[in-house]
Write a protein that holds these residues in place. Sequence first.
Motif, mmCIF file in Angstrom:
data_model
loop_
_atom_site.group_PDB
_atom_site.id
_atom_site.type_symbol
_atom_site.label_atom_id
_atom_site.label_comp_id
_atom_site.label_asym_id
_atom_site.label_seq_id
_atom_site.Cartn_x
_atom_site.Cartn_y
_atom_site.Cartn_z
ATOM 1 N N PHE A 95 -30.762 -11.043 9.746
ATOM 2 C CA PHE A 95 -30.994 -12.364 10.336
ATOM 3 C C PHE A 95 -31.892 -13.252 9.492
ATOM 4 C CE2 PHE A 95 -28.615 -12.467 14.143
ATOM 5 C CZ PHE A 95 -28.506 -11.163 14.588
ATOM 6 N N CYS A 128 -30.729 -17.387 15.446
ATOM 7 C CA CYS A 128 -31.205 -16.407 14.454
ATOM 8 C C CYS A 128 -32.519 -15.794 14.899
ATOM 9 C CB CYS A 128 -31.427 -17.069 13.099
ATOM 10 S SG CYS A 128 -29.924 -17.377 12.198
ATOM 11 N N GLN A 137 -32.072 -13.388 17.345
ATOM 12 C CA GLN A 137 -31.179 -12.336 16.864
ATOM 13 C C GLN A 137 -29.942 -12.219 17.774
ATOM 14 O OE1 GLN A 137 -32.942 -8.825 15.348
ATOM 15 N NE2 GLN A 137 -34.334 -10.049 14.113
ATOM 16 N N CYS A 176 -24.930 -16.912 17.082
ATOM 17 C CA CYS A 176 -24.803 -17.220 15.662
ATOM 18 C C CYS A 176 -23.352 -17.460 15.277
ATOM 19 C CB CYS A 176 -25.362 -16.076 14.807
ATOM 20 S SG CYS A 176 -27.158 -16.032 14.753
#
Lengths: 150, 228
Positions: free
Chosen positions: A72, A105, A108, A113
């Motif tokens: 990440f 990001c 996570q 994403c």
Amino acid sequence: MDVVTQMQRQLLQYTSSLFKEGFLDDQFNQLQQLQDESNPEFVVEVVTLFFEDAERLLNELSKSLEQESIDFRRVDAHVHQLKGSSSSIGAQRVQRVCIAFKNFCEQQNVEGCLKSLQEIKQEYSLVKTKLETLFKMEKQLFAAGGSVSR
Amino acid sequence: MGMAATESQQFHVLAVDDSLIDRKLIERLLRTSSYQVTTVDSGTKALEFLGLRENHDGTPNTPSVSPNNHQEVEVNMVITDYCMPGMTGYDLLKKIKESSSLRNIPVVIMSSENVPSRISRCLEEGAEEFFLKPVRLSDLNRLKPHIMKRSKLKDEDQKQQVIPEKIENLLEVQKQHQPQEEAQPQPPLEQQQQNNNNSNKRKSMEQSLSPEPTDRTRPRYSGIATVV
């Protein structure tokens, strides 16, 4: 109305719509103000650099997100770069998706994403088409003997 | 870019940024403002250009004074991005300020992120100004006082006093912040540049207080035809 005036009007309207629809923000104006007879291609040059940069970064992002174990920090670094360059040319909608992407990001959040990546690809594709159209119109206007007053 | 011999009157700025687009932009901005510009893509290269290299143990080493040392071209100001891989803009700032040969060179920091603690840290370390990216022509107007000061006073003490003043100014501006500012219609260009000057500072602190993501993404032009 002669052809040149008509073309100028169309160019004006087109440019205006890009701002209205949020594709471009004031930074794009700033770029145009930096263009003059000594640097007549400045805007096209910078925007071209942006296209190259963005395409490279989108590739990297796709690769990074395909990994089994996603890094990440690496993804974030790439998004950060894209956010910076889109901001530098005034590509507002791309920049905004980058901000959302960065948040995912940090969390996570893989799904977030991936979604953001899709969105960025779409927004990038749109703004690229729009800008290419804009440049084409300008070229045609110049070829017809007209000019854009800066 | 080119390392041509210094034109005697021109103010020479060394611009440091890892982004090619931003280097191109800052170079154009500076040239438009009649500065001579050299761009490099890292802090390390900046230090090399300035003639400062590190010893093996990491301590900075001012080159032995010889006519052939790297600093053939005088640098009058350094403007650097904050976020760079390897040596950050802050690291570069520190190294310059710690060097006896370079510390009088004014350093300006640019950043795409508005982080008040970052801003004050840089100012405290000796940065002259902090610009939020993307940098605009109107921002460069803020450099003028530093250039005038450069040529008039070489007095270290007087320079030091500017920094706490500046932090005070930024805090003052924060108190005066008007949230309505954004909704106003666009004023004519000269005035707008003035506003930009003020609103930049205001913006820095204002956005740090807002709960939204800290980014200058609000459009200034809402549909006004702007083939400038």
